[in-house]
Design an enzyme around this catalytic site. Structure first.
Site, PDB file in Angstrom:
ATOM      1  N   LYS A   1       0.829  -1.217   0.000  1.00 28.14           N
ATOM      2  CA  LYS A   1       0.000   0.000   0.000  1.00 28.14           C
ATOM      3  C   LYS A   1       0.857   1.257   0.000  1.00 28.14           C
ATOM      4  CE  LYS A   1      -3.906  -2.261   2.317  1.00 28.14           C
ATOM      5  NZ  LYS A   1      -3.258  -3.555   2.615  1.00 28.14           N
TER       6      LYS A   1
HETATM    7  O1  OMP Z   1      -4.917  -4.297   0.080  1.00 30.94           O
HETATM    8  C1  OMP Z   1      -5.318  -5.242   0.800  1.00 30.94           C
HETATM    9  O2  OMP Z   1      -4.895  -6.360   0.618  1.00 30.94           O
HETATM   10  C2  OMP Z   1      -6.393  -4.970   1.758  1.00 30.94           C
HETATM   11  C3  OMP Z   1      -7.280  -3.969   1.420  1.00 30.94           C
HETATM   12  C4  OMP Z   1      -8.463  -3.815   2.157  1.00 30.94           C
HETATM   13  O3  OMP Z   1      -9.307  -3.002   1.836  1.00 30.94           O
HETATM   14  N1  OMP Z   1      -8.677  -4.639   3.221  1.00 30.94           N
HETATM   15  C5  OMP Z   1      -7.785  -5.605   3.597  1.00 30.94           C
HETATM   16  O4  OMP Z   1      -8.089  -6.343   4.546  1.00 30.94           O
HETATM   17  N2  OMP Z   1      -6.608  -5.741   2.914  1.00 30.94           N
HETATM   18  C6  OMP Z   1      -5.604  -6.737   3.348  1.00 30.94           C
HETATM   19  O5  OMP Z   1      -6.154  -8.039   3.147  1.00 30.94           O
HETATM   20  C7  OMP Z   1      -5.807  -8.912   4.225  1.00 30.94           C
HETATM   21  C8  OMP Z   1      -7.071  -9.384   4.921  1.00 30.94           C
HETATM   22  O6  OMP Z   1      -6.772 -10.357   5.859  1.00 30.94           O
HETATM   23  P1  OMP Z   1      -7.898 -11.277   6.555  1.00 30.94           P
HETATM   24  O7  OMP Z   1      -8.939 -10.355   7.084  1.00 30.94           O
HETATM   25  O8  OMP Z   1      -7.164 -12.015   7.612  1.00 30.94           O
HETATM   26  O9  OMP Z   1      -8.442 -12.191   5.482  1.00 30.94           O
HETATM   27  C9  OMP Z   1      -4.843  -8.114   5.101  1.00 30.94           C
HETATM   28  O10 OMP Z   1      -3.538  -8.388   4.642  1.00 30.94           O
HETATM   29  C10 OMP Z   1      -5.182  -6.667   4.806  1.00 30.94           C
HETATM   30  O11 OMP Z   1      -4.065  -5.824   4.969  1.00 30.94           O
END
Ligand code: OMP
Length: 273
Positions: free
Chosen positions: A95
Protein backbone atom coordinates in the site's frame (compact mmCIF):
# COMPACT_ATOMS: atom_id res chain seq x y z
CA UNK A 1 4.11 -13.34 -19.40
CA UNK A 2 2.97 -10.12 -17.80
CA UNK A 3 0.96 -9.93 -14.56
CA UNK A 4 -2.43 -9.88 -16.27
CA UNK A 5 -1.54 -12.90 -18.44
CA UNK A 6 -0.16 -14.86 -15.46
CA UNK A 7 -3.30 -14.12 -13.48
CA UNK A 8 -5.55 -15.24 -16.35
CA UNK A 9 -3.50 -18.43 -16.70
CA UNK A 10 -3.71 -19.14 -12.95
CA UNK A 11 -7.49 -18.53 -12.90
CA UNK A 12 -7.74 -21.14 -15.63
CA UNK A 13 -5.15 -23.69 -14.51
CA UNK A 14 -6.27 -23.90 -10.88
CA UNK A 15 -9.94 -23.14 -11.62
CA UNK A 16 -9.66 -20.62 -8.81
CA UNK A 17 -10.35 -16.98 -7.94
CA UNK A 18 -8.87 -17.47 -4.46
CA UNK A 19 -5.86 -15.42 -3.32
CA UNK A 20 -4.23 -16.72 -0.16
CA UNK A 21 -2.96 -13.81 1.93
CA UNK A 22 0.33 -14.38 3.75
CA UNK A 23 0.08 -12.38 6.98
CA UNK A 24 2.39 -14.35 9.30
CA UNK A 25 1.90 -13.53 12.98
CA UNK A 26 4.40 -15.54 15.08
CA UNK A 27 2.09 -15.35 18.13
CA UNK A 28 -0.32 -17.59 16.22
CA UNK A 29 2.25 -20.11 14.95
CA UNK A 30 2.10 -23.74 16.08
CA UNK A 31 4.35 -24.62 19.00
CA UNK A 32 6.93 -26.54 16.97
CA UNK A 33 7.81 -23.38 15.00
CA UNK A 34 7.97 -21.03 17.98
CA UNK A 35 11.41 -19.56 18.63
CA UNK A 36 12.97 -20.59 15.31
CA UNK A 37 14.89 -17.84 13.47
CA UNK A 38 13.31 -18.90 10.18
CA UNK A 39 9.81 -19.47 11.61
CA UNK A 40 8.14 -16.88 9.38
CA UNK A 41 9.61 -18.37 6.21
CA UNK A 42 8.89 -21.95 7.27
CA UNK A 43 5.30 -21.15 8.25
CA UNK A 44 4.55 -19.35 4.98
CA UNK A 45 6.39 -21.91 2.84
CA UNK A 46 4.27 -24.70 4.33
CA UNK A 47 1.07 -22.76 3.61
CA UNK A 48 2.20 -21.96 0.06
CA UNK A 49 3.19 -25.55 -0.73
CA UNK A 50 -0.09 -26.86 0.68
CA UNK A 51 -2.32 -24.47 -1.29
CA UNK A 52 -0.49 -23.55 -4.52
CA UNK A 53 -2.74 -25.71 -6.72
CA UNK A 54 -5.85 -24.06 -5.27
CA UNK A 55 -5.08 -20.37 -5.78
CA UNK A 56 -4.85 -17.70 -8.47
CA UNK A 57 -2.31 -15.65 -6.48
CA UNK A 58 -0.50 -15.23 -3.19
CA UNK A 59 -0.46 -11.91 -1.32
CA UNK A 60 2.26 -11.42 1.31
CA UNK A 61 1.61 -8.36 3.53
CA UNK A 62 4.95 -6.61 4.02
CA UNK A 63 4.22 -5.25 7.54
CA UNK A 64 4.16 -8.76 9.01
CA UNK A 65 7.70 -9.31 7.76
CA UNK A 66 9.15 -5.83 8.34
CA UNK A 67 7.83 -5.66 11.92
CA UNK A 68 9.93 -8.72 12.78
CA UNK A 69 13.02 -7.67 10.77
CA UNK A 70 12.16 -10.56 8.46
CA UNK A 71 12.38 -8.90 5.03
CA UNK A 72 15.04 -11.47 4.10
CA UNK A 73 12.45 -14.18 4.78
CA UNK A 74 9.98 -12.35 2.52
CA UNK A 75 12.59 -12.28 -0.26
CA UNK A 76 13.22 -16.00 0.22
CA UNK A 77 9.50 -16.75 0.28
CA UNK A 78 8.76 -14.95 -2.99
CA UNK A 79 11.77 -16.62 -4.61
CA UNK A 80 10.44 -19.97 -3.37
CA UNK A 81 6.99 -19.32 -4.88
CA UNK A 82 8.52 -18.41 -8.25
CA UNK A 83 10.82 -21.43 -8.22
CA UNK A 84 8.45 -24.11 -6.94
CA UNK A 85 5.12 -22.80 -8.19
CA UNK A 86 5.92 -20.93 -11.41
CA UNK A 87 2.99 -19.11 -12.93
CA UNK A 88 1.30 -18.18 -9.65
CA UNK A 89 1.54 -14.40 -9.39
CA UNK A 90 2.71 -12.80 -6.15
CA UNK A 91 1.05 -9.55 -5.06
CA UNK A 92 3.19 -7.63 -2.60
CA UNK A 93 0.75 -5.86 -0.32
CA UNK A 94 2.57 -2.73 0.79
CA UNK A 95 0.00 0.00 0.00
CA UNK A 96 2.72 2.46 -0.98
CA UNK A 97 2.06 6.00 -2.18
CA UNK A 98 4.49 8.94 -2.43
CA UNK A 99 5.93 11.53 -4.80
CA UNK A 100 7.52 10.18 -7.97
CA UNK A 101 11.16 10.20 -6.86
CA UNK A 102 10.34 8.23 -3.72
CA UNK A 103 7.87 6.00 -5.55
CA UNK A 104 10.75 5.01 -7.85
CA UNK A 105 12.48 3.53 -4.81
CA UNK A 106 9.32 1.73 -3.69
CA UNK A 107 9.02 0.28 -7.19
CA UNK A 108 12.61 -0.99 -7.02
CA UNK A 109 11.81 -2.47 -3.60
CA UNK A 110 8.69 -4.29 -4.81
CA UNK A 111 9.80 -5.49 -8.21
CA UNK A 112 13.62 -5.73 -8.10
CA UNK A 113 14.35 -6.51 -4.45
CA UNK A 114 11.35 -8.68 -3.65
CA UNK A 115 10.55 -9.86 -7.19
CA UNK A 116 6.81 -9.33 -6.78
CA UNK A 117 4.55 -9.54 -9.82
CA UNK A 118 2.22 -6.80 -8.58
CA UNK A 119 2.02 -4.31 -5.75
CA UNK A 120 -0.80 -2.57 -3.87
CA UNK A 121 -0.69 1.23 -4.10
CA UNK A 122 -2.58 4.07 -2.47
CA UNK A 123 -3.87 6.38 -5.25
CA UNK A 124 -4.33 9.39 -2.95
CA UNK A 125 -1.30 11.28 -4.30
CA UNK A 126 -2.40 11.04 -7.91
CA UNK A 127 -1.19 9.82 -11.25
CA UNK A 128 2.46 10.91 -11.09
CA UNK A 129 2.84 8.97 -7.83
CA UNK A 130 1.77 5.80 -9.68
CA UNK A 131 3.82 6.20 -12.85
CA UNK A 132 7.10 4.79 -11.45
CA UNK A 133 5.37 1.42 -10.94
CA UNK A 134 3.85 1.52 -14.44
CA UNK A 135 7.38 1.91 -15.81
CA UNK A 136 7.75 -1.85 -15.20
CA UNK A 137 5.66 -3.12 -18.13
CA UNK A 138 5.27 -6.71 -16.93
CA UNK A 139 4.09 -5.79 -13.44
CA UNK A 140 0.64 -5.21 -11.97
CA UNK A 141 -0.35 -2.05 -10.09
CA UNK A 142 -3.31 -2.57 -7.77
CA UNK A 143 -4.86 0.66 -6.49
CA UNK A 144 -6.96 1.01 -3.36
CA UNK A 145 -10.49 1.99 -4.35
CA UNK A 146 -13.11 0.90 -1.79
CA UNK A 147 -11.32 -0.71 1.13
CA UNK A 148 -12.88 -3.39 3.33
CA UNK A 149 -12.51 -1.64 6.71
CA UNK A 150 -15.37 0.32 8.31
CA UNK A 151 -13.37 3.57 8.17
CA UNK A 152 -13.08 3.16 4.40
CA UNK A 153 -16.31 5.14 4.24
CA UNK A 154 -14.78 8.19 5.97
CA UNK A 155 -13.25 9.45 2.71
CA UNK A 156 -13.94 6.94 -0.05
CA UNK A 157 -17.72 7.29 0.25
CA UNK A 158 -17.79 11.11 0.21
CA UNK A 159 -19.47 12.78 -2.72
CA UNK A 160 -17.19 14.99 -4.79
CA UNK A 161 -18.43 18.60 -5.14
CA UNK A 162 -19.78 19.62 -8.58
CA UNK A 163 -19.68 16.03 -9.78
CA UNK A 164 -23.37 15.22 -9.90
CA UNK A 165 -23.09 12.98 -6.84
CA UNK A 166 -20.03 10.96 -7.82
CA UNK A 167 -18.34 9.37 -4.80
CA UNK A 168 -14.58 9.38 -4.30
CA UNK A 169 -14.25 5.60 -4.81
CA UNK A 170 -16.24 5.90 -8.05
CA UNK A 171 -13.88 8.61 -9.27
CA UNK A 172 -10.88 6.41 -8.46
CA UNK A 173 -12.46 3.48 -10.33
CA UNK A 174 -13.30 5.61 -13.36
CA UNK A 175 -9.94 7.38 -13.45
CA UNK A 176 -7.95 4.19 -13.14
CA UNK A 177 -10.00 2.30 -15.73
CA UNK A 178 -9.99 5.09 -18.30
CA UNK A 179 -6.97 7.36 -17.85
CA UNK A 180 -4.37 5.53 -15.74
CA UNK A 181 -4.66 2.06 -17.27
CA UNK A 182 -3.27 2.93 -20.68
CA UNK A 183 -0.82 0.03 -20.46
CA UNK A 184 -3.30 -2.54 -19.10
CA UNK A 185 -1.31 -3.01 -15.88
CA UNK A 186 -3.84 -1.66 -13.38
CA UNK A 187 -6.25 -3.40 -11.03
CA UNK A 188 -8.32 -2.16 -8.07
CA UNK A 189 -8.90 -3.16 -4.44
CA UNK A 190 -12.56 -3.38 -3.42
CA UNK A 191 -13.58 -4.92 -0.08
CA UNK A 192 -15.83 -7.98 0.11
CA UNK A 193 -17.59 -6.24 3.00
CA UNK A 194 -19.24 -3.86 0.49
CA UNK A 195 -20.76 -5.97 -2.30
CA UNK A 196 -22.94 -3.13 -3.63
CA UNK A 197 -19.81 -1.13 -4.26
CA UNK A 198 -18.08 -4.11 -5.88
CA UNK A 199 -20.99 -4.17 -8.34
CA UNK A 200 -20.65 -0.42 -8.93
CA UNK A 201 -16.90 -0.71 -9.51
CA UNK A 202 -17.46 -3.60 -11.91
CA UNK A 203 -20.00 -1.47 -13.78
CA UNK A 204 -17.48 1.37 -14.10
CA UNK A 205 -14.41 -0.65 -15.04
CA UNK A 206 -15.32 -3.35 -17.57
CA UNK A 207 -13.08 -6.39 -17.12
CA UNK A 208 -10.47 -4.77 -14.86
CA UNK A 209 -9.14 -7.30 -12.31
CA UNK A 210 -10.31 -6.65 -8.75
CA UNK A 211 -8.46 -7.70 -5.60
CA UNK A 212 -11.20 -8.36 -3.06
CA UNK A 213 -10.13 -8.85 0.57
CA UNK A 214 -12.66 -9.21 3.38
CA UNK A 215 -14.09 -12.73 3.20
CA UNK A 216 -13.18 -15.08 6.07
CA UNK A 217 -12.05 -13.22 9.19
CA UNK A 218 -13.74 -9.93 8.18
CA UNK A 219 -17.05 -11.68 7.49
CA UNK A 220 -17.65 -10.68 3.84
CA UNK A 221 -20.26 -12.76 2.01
CA UNK A 222 -18.80 -15.00 -0.71
CA UNK A 223 -21.97 -15.35 -2.79
CA UNK A 224 -22.64 -11.59 -2.82
CA UNK A 225 -18.98 -10.85 -3.59
CA UNK A 226 -18.73 -13.22 -6.53
CA UNK A 227 -22.08 -12.25 -8.04
CA UNK A 228 -21.20 -8.56 -7.76
CA UNK A 229 -17.66 -8.78 -9.09
CA UNK A 230 -17.32 -11.61 -11.60
CA UNK A 231 -16.83 -10.76 -15.25
CA UNK A 232 -18.92 -12.28 -18.03
CA UNK A 233 -16.48 -15.21 -18.33
CA UNK A 234 -16.64 -15.92 -14.58
CA UNK A 235 -13.21 -14.51 -13.70
CA UNK A 236 -11.98 -10.96 -12.95
CA UNK A 237 -11.43 -11.46 -9.20
CA UNK A 238 -8.67 -12.24 -6.75
CA UNK A 239 -10.68 -12.94 -3.60
CA UNK A 240 -8.28 -12.79 -0.67
CA UNK A 241 -8.47 -14.67 2.59
CA UNK A 242 -5.60 -14.55 5.08
CA UNK A 243 -6.27 -15.38 8.74
CA UNK A 244 -9.15 -17.82 8.13
CA UNK A 245 -6.79 -20.00 6.08
CA UNK A 246 -3.43 -19.41 7.80
CA UNK A 247 -4.69 -20.17 11.29
CA UNK A 248 -7.28 -22.86 10.47
CA UNK A 249 -5.19 -25.32 12.50
CA UNK A 250 -2.98 -24.81 15.55
CA UNK A 251 -0.92 -27.99 15.56
CA UNK A 252 1.82 -29.60 13.49
CA UNK A 253 -0.77 -30.31 10.78
CA UNK A 254 -1.56 -26.59 10.32
CA UNK A 255 -0.76 -26.69 6.60
CA UNK A 256 -3.21 -29.54 5.99
CA UNK A 257 -5.88 -27.59 7.90
CA UNK A 258 -5.10 -24.52 5.79
CA UNK A 259 -5.46 -26.62 2.64
CA UNK A 260 -8.88 -27.87 3.75
CA UNK A 261 -10.17 -24.34 4.32
CA UNK A 262 -8.59 -23.06 1.09
CA UNK A 263 -10.27 -25.88 -0.84
CA UNK A 264 -13.65 -25.17 0.77
CA UNK A 265 -13.24 -21.46 0.06
CA UNK A 266 -12.21 -21.98 -3.57
CA UNK A 267 -15.18 -24.29 -4.12
CA UNK A 268 -17.59 -21.93 -2.35
CA UNK A 269 -16.41 -19.15 -4.68
CA UNK A 270 -16.76 -21.39 -7.74
CA UNK A 271 -20.38 -22.20 -6.91
CA UNK A 272 -21.36 -18.62 -7.81
CA UNK A 273 -19.11 -17.89 -10.81
O1 OMP B 1 -4.92 -4.30 0.08
C1 OMP B 1 -5.32 -5.24 0.80
O2 OMP B 1 -4.90 -6.36 0.62
C2 OMP B 1 -6.39 -4.97 1.76
C3 OMP B 1 -7.28 -3.97 1.42
C4 OMP B 1 -8.46 -3.82 2.16
O3 OMP B 1 -9.31 -3.00 1.84
N1 OMP B 1 -8.68 -4.64 3.22
C5 OMP B 1 -7.78 -5.60 3.60
O4 OMP B 1 -8.09 -6.34 4.55
N2 OMP B 1 -6.61 -5.74 2.91
C6 OMP B 1 -5.60 -6.74 3.35
O5 OMP B 1 -6.15 -8.04 3.15
C7 OMP B 1 -5.81 -8.91 4.23
C8 OMP B 1 -7.07 -9.38 4.92
O6 OMP B 1 -6.77 -10.36 5.86
P1 OMP B 1 -7.90 -11.28 6.55
O7 OMP B 1 -8.94 -10.36 7.08
O8 OMP B 1 -7.16 -12.01 7.61
O9 OMP B 1 -8.44 -12.19 5.48
C9 OMP B 1 -4.84 -8.11 5.10
O10 OMP B 1 -3.54 -8.39 4.64
C10 OMP B 1 -5.18 -6.67 4.81
O11 OMP B 1 -4.06 -5.82 4.97
Amino acid sequence: MNFRQSLAAAWQKNNSLLCVGLDPDPAKFPAHLQGRDDAIFEFCKSIVDATADLVCSFKPQIAYFAARRAEDQLEALIAHIHERHPGIPVVLDSKRGDIGSTAEQYAVEAFERFGADAVTINPYMGRDSVEPYLAYPDKGVILLCRTSNPGGSDLQFLEIGNSGGEKLFERVARLVATEWNTTGQCALVVGATFPAEIARVRELTGDLPLLVPGIGAQGGDIEATVKAGRTADGTGLMINSSRAILYAGKGEDFAAAARRVALETRDAINRYR
